[in-house]
Design a protein around this motif. Structure first.
Motif, PDB file in Angstrom:
ATOM      1  N   ASP A  69      31.242  -5.050 -12.693  1.00 25.98           N
ATOM      2  CA  ASP A  69      30.828  -3.648 -12.545  1.00 25.98           C
ATOM      3  C   ASP A  69      30.675  -3.036 -13.933  1.00 25.98           C
ATOM      4  O   ASP A  69      31.383  -3.417 -14.861  1.00 25.98           O
ATOM      5  N   HIS A 111      44.229  -0.895 -11.244  1.00 25.98           N
ATOM      6  CA  HIS A 111      42.915  -1.307 -10.744  1.00 25.98           C
ATOM      7  C   HIS A 111      42.137  -1.881 -11.928  1.00 25.98           C
ATOM      8  O   HIS A 111      41.452  -1.158 -12.649  1.00 25.98           O
ATOM      9  N   ASN A 131      37.568   2.087 -10.298  1.00 28.58           N
ATOM     10  CA  ASN A 131      36.361   2.423 -11.071  1.00 28.58           C
ATOM     11  C   ASN A 131      35.271   3.035 -10.191  1.00 28.58           C
ATOM     12  O   ASN A 131      34.486   3.857 -10.651  1.00 28.58           O
ATOM     13  N   HIS A 132      35.230   2.669  -8.908  1.00 27.10           N
ATOM     14  CA  HIS A 132      34.165   3.185  -8.053  1.00 27.10           C
ATOM     15  C   HIS A 132      34.266   4.673  -7.761  1.00 27.10           C
ATOM     16  O   HIS A 132      33.273   5.338  -7.549  1.00 27.10           O
ATOM     17  N   ASP A 164      40.706  -1.754  -2.413  1.00 26.80           N
ATOM     18  CA  ASP A 164      39.258  -1.973  -2.306  1.00 26.80           C
ATOM     19  C   ASP A 164      38.701  -1.876  -0.880  1.00 26.80           C
ATOM     20  O   ASP A 164      38.049  -2.794  -0.391  1.00 26.80           O
ATOM     21  N   HIS A 173      40.792  -4.379  -7.449  1.00 27.58           N
ATOM     22  CA  HIS A 173      39.508  -4.565  -8.126  1.00 27.58           C
ATOM     23  C   HIS A 173      38.866  -5.903  -7.774  1.00 27.58           C
ATOM     24  O   HIS A 173      37.723  -5.944  -7.363  1.00 27.58           O
ATOM     25  N   ASP A 232      39.763   2.062  -5.442  1.00 25.10           N
ATOM     26  CA  ASP A 232      38.504   1.942  -4.716  1.00 25.10           C
ATOM     27  C   ASP A 232      38.706   2.148  -3.211  1.00 25.10           C
ATOM     28  O   ASP A 232      38.190   1.385  -2.393  1.00 25.10           O
TER      29      ASP A 232
END
Ligand SMILES: [Mn+2]
Length: 366
Positions: A175, A162, A90-91, A8, A197, A55
């Motif tokens: 999110d 993640h 996820n980002h 992250d 995450h 991320d």
């Protein structure tokens, strides 16, 4: 086996209006500074490998600047012959597969393994077998991938994911595309599970850890440590949290304004600043404050005192004032936006350019 677990870093994130001396968003620069500290540590401590649990980037389409920065840092790792595995979070995962992943830029670099295709991959590094599970396009696919990852005898088995976790305590960020799995999927068979995450370094089960993010990204993270893990594995496992120097974020908590006159509220807010706010991101919450009282608070004085901070935020609980503030903060007049902007950028002939633009604005309006 000596390795570093990080996650992250959200490179390319930017927030607030403060620019640095080169005209770049200060918060964006902060994320670069903390990630570079991590890479400096990695190169100095020469681990057998680095695991980045997702991320790396803040978005699917990072800016050229974020890509350039990440490329420079990952090349430093590659050239120092430190193997690194990066899974997608996820980002940086697109909604459509065809969009592709910014992690793909790194797959041509020696020693760098990027796992972003929504499929479980096994990577052998020295005496470790890395079971890398990237962000998947659906929860079903994720579970299928997790079930494929099985420990292999004769190796240190380390898995990477993640995800958010529920079961023991909830670890989620809320999110829209986060993947949350029950803690039962954290298999005790692995020697270590490197999670990404959740942004605060946390031990989740006996063998699974979130390293947390490398900078602060929300007031929810206040009080949590920022850094990464330095891990040595032989017969046993030795896990050390290594802090990074980051921007400070302070939550001053709340002031109950119910029985307080406006001037006392003003003083109470300013009193909080005495603990030192320079360069920090600060927030205060005003409970039970109504609109009439809000108007009588000396905001000019407060803003002047708060101007040493990097960002000052006020939260409210009463609906009427939340709506009022939200509609106000959306956008000031164009002229005001321009004046704020021009006063914050380091350029020559500032006054002349500032006034010229205001003249054009008024002509355009006319
Ligand atoms: Mn994430």
């Amino acid at each position: 086996m000596h390795f570093l677990h990080v996650a992250d870093s959200h490179l390319g994130y930017s927030a607030y209006h403060k620019l640095n001396e080169n005209g770049l968003n200060q918060r964006e620069v902060d994320t670069y500074n903390s990630f570079k500290q991590f890479v400096d540590y990695a190169i100095a401590s020469k681990p057998d490998m680095i695991l980045h649990s997702g991320d790396l980037f803040d978005s699917v389409r990072p800016t050229n600047r974020a890509i350039k920065f990440a490329m420079e840092q990952i090349i430093r790792i590659s050239e120092n012959d430190i193997p690194m595995v990066i899974i997608s979070g996820n980002h940086e995962t697109p909604k459509m597969r065809e969009t592709g992943s910014p992690l793909s830029f790194f797959e041509h670099l020696k020693n760098i393994y990027v796992v972003y295709k929504g499929k479980y991959e096994k990577i052998e590094i020295g005496d470790a077998m890395i079971h890398a599970i990237p962000h998947c396009f659906s929860k079903e696919e994720l579970i299928k991938n997790i079930e494929l990852a099985k420990k292999i005898d004769g190796y240190f088995n380390i898995s990477m994911m993640h995800v958010g976790i529920f079961g023991i305590k909830e670890f989620s960020r809320g999110d829209f595309n986060e993947q949350i799995i029950p803690s039962g999927y954290l298999s005790p068979d692995f020697d270590y599970i490197a999670l990404g995450h959740y942004h605060t370094a946390t031990k989740v089960t006996e063998n699974s850890y979130y390293s947390g993010s490398t900078e602060y990204f929300s007031f929810k993270e206040v009080g949590g440590r920022k850094g990464f893990y330095d891990i040595k594995m032989s017969d046993g496992i030795d896990i050390n949290f290594m802090p990074l120097k980051t921007r400070s974020m302070i939550d001053f908590g709340s002031i109950d304004c119910n029985d307080l006159p406006p001037d006392e509220i003003t003083e109470k807010i300013i009193k909080k600043f005495e603990s030192g706010i320079e360069g920090k991101i600060i927030r205060i919450f005003l409970k039970n404050l109504n609109l009439a009282k809000h108007k009588s608070i000396d905001w000019n004085k407060i803003k002047k005192m708060a101007s040493k901070s990097l960002h000052f935020e006020v939260g409210y609980d009463l609906k009427e004032i939340k709506y009022e503030m939200a509609s106000k903060s959306r956008m000031a007049s164009l002229e005001e936006e321009w004046r704020n902007y021009i006063s914050s950028v380091p350029i020559e002939r500032k006054k002349e350019i500032g006034e010229l633009a205001l003249k054009y604005l008024s002509e355009a309006k006319g």
